[in-house]
Enzyme design. Structure first.
Site, PDB file in Angstrom:
ATOM      1  N   LYS A  42       0.846  -1.204   0.000  1.00 42.60           N
ATOM      2  CA  LYS A  42       0.000   0.000   0.000  1.00 42.60           C
ATOM      3  C   LYS A  42       0.877   1.248   0.000  1.00 42.60           C
ATOM      4  O   LYS A  42       2.080   1.167   0.296  1.00 42.60           O
ATOM      5  CB  LYS A  42      -0.925  -0.022   1.224  1.00 42.60           C
ATOM      6  CG  LYS A  42      -0.193   0.012   2.566  1.00 42.60           C
ATOM      7  CD  LYS A  42      -1.161  -0.269   3.713  1.00 42.60           C
ATOM      8  CE  LYS A  42      -0.452  -0.216   5.060  1.00 42.60           C
ATOM      9  NZ  LYS A  42      -1.283  -0.708   6.159  1.00 42.60           N
ATOM     10  N   TYR A 269      13.939  31.394   5.717  1.00 36.43           N
ATOM     11  CA  TYR A 269      12.671  31.983   6.188  1.00 36.43           C
ATOM     12  C   TYR A 269      12.676  32.142   7.701  1.00 36.43           C
ATOM     13  O   TYR A 269      13.148  31.254   8.426  1.00 36.43           O
ATOM     14  CB  TYR A 269      11.499  31.059   5.845  1.00 36.43           C
ATOM     15  CG  TYR A 269      11.096  31.043   4.389  1.00 36.43           C
ATOM     16  CD1 TYR A 269      10.737  32.222   3.725  1.00 36.43           C
ATOM     17  CD2 TYR A 269      11.046  29.842   3.682  1.00 36.43           C
ATOM     18  CE1 TYR A 269      10.335  32.184   2.391  1.00 36.43           C
ATOM     19  CE2 TYR A 269      10.649  29.807   2.351  1.00 36.43           C
ATOM     20  CZ  TYR A 269      10.302  30.983   1.716  1.00 36.43           C
ATOM     21  OH  TYR A 269       9.899  30.946   0.411  1.00 36.43           O
TER      22      TYR A 269
HETATM   23  C1  PLP Z   1      -0.562  -1.647   6.916  1.00 35.61           C
HETATM   24  C2  PLP Z   1      -1.098  -2.935   7.361  1.00 35.61           C
HETATM   25  C3  PLP Z   1      -0.251  -4.044   7.499  1.00 35.61           C
HETATM   26  C4  PLP Z   1       1.245  -3.966   7.368  1.00 35.61           C
HETATM   27  O1  PLP Z   1       1.792  -3.506   8.580  1.00 35.61           O
HETATM   28  P1  PLP Z   1       3.352  -3.437   8.836  1.00 35.61           P
HETATM   29  O2  PLP Z   1       3.460  -3.121  10.280  1.00 35.61           O
HETATM   30  O3  PLP Z   1       3.898  -2.364   7.957  1.00 35.61           O
HETATM   31  O4  PLP Z   1       3.906  -4.771   8.493  1.00 35.61           O
HETATM   32  C5  PLP Z   1      -0.842  -5.269   7.811  1.00 35.61           C
HETATM   33  N1  PLP Z   1      -2.177  -5.369   8.003  1.00 35.61           N
HETATM   34  C6  PLP Z   1      -3.008  -4.309   7.917  1.00 35.61           C
HETATM   35  C7  PLP Z   1      -4.465  -4.509   8.147  1.00 35.61           C
HETATM   36  C8  PLP Z   1      -2.506  -3.054   7.616  1.00 35.61           C
HETATM   37  O5  PLP Z   1      -3.327  -2.009   7.553  1.00 35.61           O
END
Ligand code: PLP
Length: 380
Positions: A42, A269
Site C-alpha cells: 500500500k 525563512y
Molecule cells: C498496513 C497494514 C499491514 C502492514 O503492517 P506493517 O506493520 O507495515 O507490516 C498489515 N495489516 C493491515 C491490516 C494493515 O493495515
C-alpha cells in the site's frame, strides 16, 4: 519521459532490490511451509514504488499482495501482477464491478457494508475483517451471527478472515498480554465458525511485528509491510530485534550552489538560524514538498563526503540549506545523502523518523510525490 524522469538529476530515491530480496529471505525463515508471505504494498509500497517492488516479488514467487485502495490494486493488475490482491480498506460498493473485473479481494468492514456490496449484484471475493481490540474496521469479535450472515449473501464469496494486532511491536508485559488476548479472541471466533462447518478460507492476523515477535503462531498468511523494506518502525524496536534486515531505500540529492556567508548573518525563512563565524552554506534541491519533514529544520543532519553536516535554517518547500564549513574540497554536484550510507557513515530512516518525532512508515510513505526512483540490483 514522465515528469519524474525530468527531475532525475535533482533529488532522487534509490531502491536496492538485492536488499529487498535479502529481507524476503530473512522473513521467509520465520514462516513455516504452510504460511504464506502477503506483501503489503500500500501507499506505493511505503514510497518504494508498488509496481516495481511487486514485479520483483512476483518473480521470487510471492503470490499474495495487500493494498489500501482500489486504485492501488488496479495499478498492480495493469502491470501484470499475478496472484491474490487484497484491498485492506474501504471501496465504494458502486465500484463492485471493478473488483470483479480485476479479480480483487475486498475487505468486508461491517454488516452494513456487506449488505451494500451484495446489493450491487456482482460476484465479489471477500475477506472479513474482525475487530479483536484495535477498534478500527471490522466486525465486533463477539458478533458471530453477523459473520455467519455474510454467508447468506448471494454475491459475496468469503475467501478469508483476518484481524489486526495493535500493540504487537511492544515488549511491555501489558502489551504482550493484550496481543495474546487479541489472538485468542480471533482463534475462538475462527473455531466457532469451523465447528459449524462454515468455509473460512485463508486466516491471518500477523503484520511485520506480529510475525517477528510472535513467529511461533501460524496462520495462512503473514501481511508484511515495513519489515519487507528493511526498516523498523522506530529506533526503540530496532534494539530488540534479532532478525537481520537491510534497508531498501536511500534518499539522495546534490549540492547545486555554494556560498560564503559572514558572521551574524541569518539563513532562510523566519531568520531562525544565525551564523557564528564565517560559514559556507550549500543549497540542496529538496524540501518538505518532497517528503522531508519540515521539523528537521535547524536540527536534522545529512551526509556530504562521508561526514554529517547540519541542516541550517528552515527547510523550504523545495530547497534547504546545509552548513558545509567543515567539509574539505566541497564543490557543486557533490552528493548529499539524506537517508542511506556514504563511505563509513550512515543516516537511517529510523534515526530520521526519531528525530522528527514520527515512525519510519510515515516518513517513507510520504516521499513518493515528486522524487524519481532509481532501481538497482534488478535481475532483469
Ligand atoms: C498496513 C497494514 C499491514 C502492514 O503492517 P506493517 O506493520 O507495515 O507490516 C498489515 N495489516 C493491515 C491490516 C494493515 O493495515
Amino acid at each position: 519521459m514522465n515528469r519524474q524522469e525530468y527531475d532525475q538529476n535533482r533529488s532522487w530515491i534509490e531502491i536496492d532490490l538485492k536488499a529487498l530480496q535479502y529481507n524476503v529471505n530473512s522473513l521467509m525463515k520465520l514462516l513455516d511451509y504452510k504460511e504464506q508471505f502477503m506483501a503489503v504494498v500500500k501507499a506505493d509500497a511505503y514510497g518504494h514504488g508498488a509496481v516495481r517492488i511487486s514485479q520483483a516479488l512476483n518473480q521470487w514467487g510471492i503470490k499474495a499482495f495487500a493494498v489500501a485502495t482500489l486504485a492501488e490494486a488496479i495499478e498492480l493488475r495493469h502491470h501484470e501482477i499475478k496472484g491474490d490482491i487484497l484491498i485492506l480498506g474501504y471501496t465504494d460498493p458502486c465500484q463492485a464491478y471493478l473488483l470483479k473485473d480485476y479479480q480483487l479481494i475486498q475487505t468486508i468492514i461491517d454488516d452494513q457494508y456487506a449488505k451494500n456490496l451484495n446489493q450491487q449484484k456482482v460476484d465479489v471475493n471477500v475477506h472479513v475483517a474482525i475487530d479483536t481490540g484495535m477498534h478500527r474496521i471490522g466486525y465486533n469479535s463477539n458478533d458471530l451471527q453477523g459473520i455467519k450472515d455474510i454467508y447468506a449473501l448471494k454475491y459475496l464469496h468469503v475467501k478469508g478472515i483476518f484481524s489486526h494486532l495493535c500493540v504487537c511491536d511492544s515488549q511491555k508485559k501489558e502489551d504482550i498480554d493484550y496481543t495474546y488476548q487479541q489472538i485468542s479472541t480471533f482463534n475462538k471466533m475462527i473455531q466457532a465458525l469451523k465447528d459449524e462447518n462454515y468455509p473460512i478460507g485463508k486466516i491471518h492476523i500477523q503484520s511485520s511485528y506480529g510475525l517477528m515477535n510472535y513467529s511461533h503462531i501460524k496462520y495462512d498468511y503473514a501481511r508484511i509491510g515495513i519489515a519487507l523494506y528493511g526498516v523498523h518502525s522506530s529506533l526503540q524496536e530496532k534494539q530488540q530485534m534479532t532478525i537481520s534486515l537491510k534497508p531498501v531505500l536511500s534518499l539522495k540529492s546534490k549540492i547545486i550552489m555554494i556560498k560564503r556567508v559572514p558572521p551574524d548573518a541569518t539563513i532562510g525563512y523566519g531568520r531562525t538560524y544565525k551564523t557564528f563565524g564565517e560559514t559556507i552554506i550549500a543549497i540542496v534541491p529538496i524540501g518538505y514538498a518532497d517528503g522531508l519533514p519540515r521539523n528537521l529544520s535547524n536540527c536534522g543532519q545529512v551526509l556530504v563526503n562521508g561526514k554529517k553536516v547540519n541542516i541550517v535554517g528552515r527547510i523550504c518547500m523545495d530547497q534547504m540549506m546545509i552548513d558545509v564549513s567543515d567539509i574539505q574540497n566541497i564543490k557543486v554536484n557533490d552528493l548529499v545523502t539524506i537517508i542511506g550510507s556514504c563511505e563509513n557513515e550512515s543516516i537511517t530512516a529510523e534515526e530520521l523518523a526519531n528525530q522528527s518525532g514520527t515512525i519510519t512508515n510515515e516518513i517513507l510513505s510520504r516521499l513518493g510525490h515528486r522524487l524519481p526512483k532509481i532501481y538497482k540490483g534488478a535481475e532483469s
